[in-house]
Design a protein around this motif. Structure first.
Motif, short mmCIF file in Angstrom:
data_model
loop_
_atom_site.label_atom_id
_atom_site.label_comp_id
_atom_site.label_asym_id
_atom_site.label_seq_id
_atom_site.Cartn_x
_atom_site.Cartn_y
_atom_site.Cartn_z
N ASP A 449 -25.50 6.63 -25.05
CA ASP A 449 -25.39 7.81 -24.20
C ASP A 449 -24.92 7.48 -22.79
N ASP A 450 -25.41 6.39 -22.23
CA ASP A 450 -25.01 6.01 -20.88
C ASP A 450 -23.54 5.59 -20.84
N GLU A 451 -23.09 4.86 -21.83
CA GLU A 451 -21.68 4.47 -21.90
C GLU A 451 -20.79 5.70 -22.05
N ALA A 452 -21.21 6.63 -22.88
CA ALA A 452 -20.43 7.85 -23.08
C ALA A 452 -20.33 8.64 -21.78
N GLU A 453 -21.42 8.72 -21.03
CA GLU A 453 -21.40 9.45 -19.77
C GLU A 453 -20.43 8.81 -18.79
N ALA A 454 -20.40 7.48 -18.75
CA ALA A 454 -19.54 6.77 -17.80
C ALA A 454 -18.06 6.93 -18.13
N MET A 455 -17.73 7.27 -19.37
CA MET A 455 -16.33 7.39 -19.77
C MET A 455 -15.61 8.52 -19.05
N VAL A 456 -16.32 9.53 -18.59
CA VAL A 456 -15.64 10.64 -17.91
C VAL A 456 -15.07 10.20 -16.57
N GLU A 457 -15.49 9.04 -16.05
CA GLU A 457 -14.97 8.56 -14.78
C GLU A 457 -13.63 7.86 -14.92
N HIS A 458 -13.14 7.75 -16.15
CA HIS A 458 -11.85 7.09 -16.39
C HIS A 458 -10.96 8.03 -17.21
N PRO A 459 -10.47 9.10 -16.59
CA PRO A 459 -9.67 10.07 -17.36
C PRO A 459 -8.40 9.48 -17.93
N GLU A 460 -7.88 8.42 -17.30
CA GLU A 460 -6.65 7.81 -17.82
C GLU A 460 -6.87 7.17 -19.18
N LEU A 461 -8.14 6.90 -19.54
CA LEU A 461 -8.45 6.34 -20.85
C LEU A 461 -8.86 7.42 -21.85
N VAL A 462 -8.97 8.66 -21.36
CA VAL A 462 -9.33 9.77 -22.24
C VAL A 462 -8.09 10.48 -22.77
N VAL A 463 -7.09 10.63 -21.93
CA VAL A 463 -5.84 11.28 -22.34
C VAL A 463 -4.68 10.54 -21.69
N ARG A 464 -3.61 10.39 -22.44
CA ARG A 464 -2.42 9.72 -21.92
C ARG A 464 -1.67 10.66 -20.98
N PRO A 465 -1.06 10.11 -19.93
CA PRO A 465 -0.24 10.97 -19.06
C PRO A 465 0.93 11.56 -19.83
N ARG A 466 1.22 12.81 -19.54
CA ARG A 466 2.37 13.44 -20.20
C ARG A 466 3.65 12.77 -19.72
N PRO A 467 4.53 12.37 -20.64
CA PRO A 467 5.76 11.67 -20.23
C PRO A 467 6.67 12.57 -19.42
N GLU A 468 7.28 11.98 -18.38
CA GLU A 468 8.24 12.70 -17.56
C GLU A 468 9.57 12.81 -18.31
N PRO A 469 10.33 13.88 -18.06
CA PRO A 469 11.65 14.00 -18.71
C PRO A 469 12.55 12.83 -18.34
N GLU A 470 13.16 12.25 -19.35
CA GLU A 470 14.01 11.09 -19.12
C GLU A 470 15.33 11.52 -18.49
N PRO A 471 15.85 10.75 -17.51
CA PRO A 471 17.14 11.09 -16.91
C PRO A 471 18.28 10.93 -17.90
N VAL A 472 19.31 11.73 -17.68
CA VAL A 472 20.44 11.68 -18.60
C VAL A 472 21.33 10.51 -18.23
N GLY A 473 21.11 9.35 -18.49
CA GLY A 473 21.93 8.22 -18.08
C GLY A 473 21.04 7.03 -17.81
N GLY A 474 21.68 5.87 -17.72
CA GLY A 474 20.90 4.67 -17.55
C GLY A 474 20.54 4.37 -16.12
N ASP A 475 21.46 4.65 -15.13
CA ASP A 475 21.24 4.26 -13.75
C ASP A 475 20.46 5.35 -13.03
#
Length: 553
Positions: A449-475
């Protein structure tokens, strides 16, 4: 280690498949919930007594919002929970329970709708099981939503979108055109359907289903509910009402628990509609016409109420036990298909009945008048009693949807496209510390229970960031330069368009003024052989044409 072994022994004794099968039956766990819910949550009923004193602990930051939400709780249910208990007493007890939870688990954050979930536990389980069951449910099933933001729920919406695309690409495309993500399901995913489910019996059965399955099952249930309304969504598209799709899917259809309850409710709806028609025919005209005048003009007034099933919804509440909604949602997408046919009679949506003079009526012979509604065919008043009876065709109410069938379809969808399906890409959306990955039927594999409670302090490990739209080109630098040039060009074009608009407006105003002056006051010059009205009108047109050229150039 001893605690882990004890948890292993406890979970090993649970026949998960048997409970899953039982949750699909009419009524679900029924009177076994007080035993099975704590068992499925991993709560030891023998050690469930809480010895902590919440009053001695510091105030949690979210207690103001908790108070606001509990003050407006117990709206839809219970309707008859404990005659000796008032709603104010229930609200006070619920508030104390919520405060206990958050003062005990201070890292958890409250979200609006959480009180709806805990209300179901509060009304189902004995008092000594409220806190331990709510704590386990929060830490191991609701934890993703109890952090600092809604990103984990948005992640579940992405999973729902992928699931719909797998099951029905055409239907999913319709939803994608109406909204970037299936936001209509946000409330259902966040509150486990407890905010919108119309009756306590239905949400209890839904919890029976959820608690003996992985937390991700809520996404499958939301998908099935949407897929069952595909026909209505297609109708909205055909009628050009795409903007109504979100509002329509946000509401629940009329739900009953099983086929037997469905037959009973369908019969009740039909009987109610028939009763409404009988009452309509028996009502006197709102405009009081004396008998002598009526005989002189031989006039038969048209009915004041619609002959369709809209009339039935305001007469009396349905009484089917265990299946009646006190706040059912609209099912049909548009008024043209009787959107309010299945709206129940509740104090919140009841239309005030117009008072009539009943001094000359016998109450025992004439029941109360239904709510007047707008006549759909005012220009087609019946000319005789037979015409009134066989007037416009009546639309039968839509049959209710059975909860048992939805739950069964959800299981079938889970089997067809399990969370491990590569096209769902669950691991690329939700993080390793999300409940969709940390929950297990083997309690010794759960974080404590204590470990589970502490997990809310690390949202980056709960959900992945939504990917940004990729630019049309390499440079990247080249793309950034292109973006800057496009922005500068857009600003110059905006200024040019604004300048042209000013010129065009001025030209139109001058042209209209010249034309108007010529019609009223223009003398006929000797060098023009046309009439003055014609001449000045031509001048006005010429000026307008100049303005048009300026705009088009």
């Amino acid at each position: 280690m001893d605690e882990k072994h004890a948890q292993l022994d406890k979970s090993a004794a649970i026949d998960w498949n048997a409970h899953k099968h039982q949750s699909l039956q009419p009524g679900g766990f029924a009177d076994q919930r007080s035993r099975l819910w704590p068992l499925l949550l991993g709560v030891d009923t023998k050690d469930a007594e809480d010895t902590s004193n919440a009053e001695e602990q510091p105030v949690h930051d979210d207690e103001r919002q908790i108070r606001l939400d509990t003050d407006r709780s117990f709206v839809m249910y219970p309707d008859d929970h404990g005659e000796s208990e008032t709603r104010d007493e229930l609200k006070s007890e619920l508030h104390e329970l919520l405060v206990q939870i958050f003062r005990r688990r201070r890292k958890l954050r409250y979200f609006q709708g959480y009180h709806d979930i805990i209300t179901v536990l509060f009304l189902t389980l004995p008092a000594h099981l409220h806190l331990p069951c709510a704590e386990k449910l929060s830490l191991h099933r609701l934890r993703d939503s109890m952090g600092s933001g809604l990103e984990p729920v948005i992640g579940l919406l992405s999973v729902l979108q992928s699931l719909l695309r797998l099951k029905d690409p055409t239907f999913a495309a319709s939803i994608d055109e109406a909204m970037p993500l299936p936001y209509y399901a946000l409330s259902n995913l966040l509150t486990l359907f407890s905010h919108d489910m119309p009756t306590l019996a239905l949400i209890q059965h839904t919890f029976d289903y959820i608690l003996c399955r992985p937390p991700i099952i809520i996404v499958y249930l939301a998908a099935v509910l949407a897929l069952n309304r595909k026909t209505d969504v297609e109708m909205l598209e055909e009628q050009g009402e795409d903007g109504m799709i979100h509002s329509f899917l946000s509401s629940l259809p009329v739900l009953v628990d099983s086929e037997q309850a469905k037959d009973e409710k369908s019969s009740s709806l039909l009987n109610l509609a028939t009763l409404g028609e009988d009452r309509i025919r028996s009502e006197p005209d709102e405009e009081k016409v004396s008998e002598e005048e009526s005989e002189k003009i031989n006039y038969s007034p048209p009915p004041l109420f619609s002959s369709g099933p809209d009339t039935a919804k305001d007469i009396s509440p349905l009484t089917t036990e265990g299946t009646e909604s006190v706040n059912e949602k609209v099912e049909s997408p548009l008024a043209s298909i009787d959107a309010n046919d299945e709206k129940p009679f509740t104090p919140d949506n009841q239309t005030p009945v117009k008072e009539e003079d009943t001094s000359q009526q016998d109450p025992s012979e004439n029941p109360p008048s239904p709510t007047p509604v707008k006549q759909e065919h005012e220009d087609q008043a019946p000319s005789s009693e037979d015409d009134e009876v066989t007037g416009p065709a009546k639309r039968a109410p839509k049959p209710p949807v059975t909860l048992c069938s939805l739950l069964l379809q959800s299981d079938e969808l889970f089997t067809q496209y399990p969370p491990s399906h590569p096209s769902l890409a669950l691991s690329s959306i939700m993080g390793p510390q999300s409940v969709v990955f940390t929950w297990s039927e083997r309690f010794n594999r759960l974080p404590d229970d204590d470990e589970a409670e502490a997990m809310v302090e690390h949202p980056e490990l709960v959900v992945r960031p939504r990917p940004e739209p990729e630019p049309v080109g390499g440079d990247t630098k080249v793309e950034e330069d292109k973006v800057r040039r496009r922005r500068a060009l857009s600003k110059r074009r905006a200024r040019e368009i604004q300048r042209r608009q000013v010129w065009v407006t001025a030209a139109v105003v001058v042209g209209l003024a010249v034309a108007a002056y010529g019609f009223r006051h223009g003398p006929r010059p000797f060098y023009f052989y046309a009439k003055p009205e014609t001449m000045w009108a031509k001048v006005g047109r010429r000026v307008s044409q100049v303005g048009k050229r300026l705009f088009d150039s």
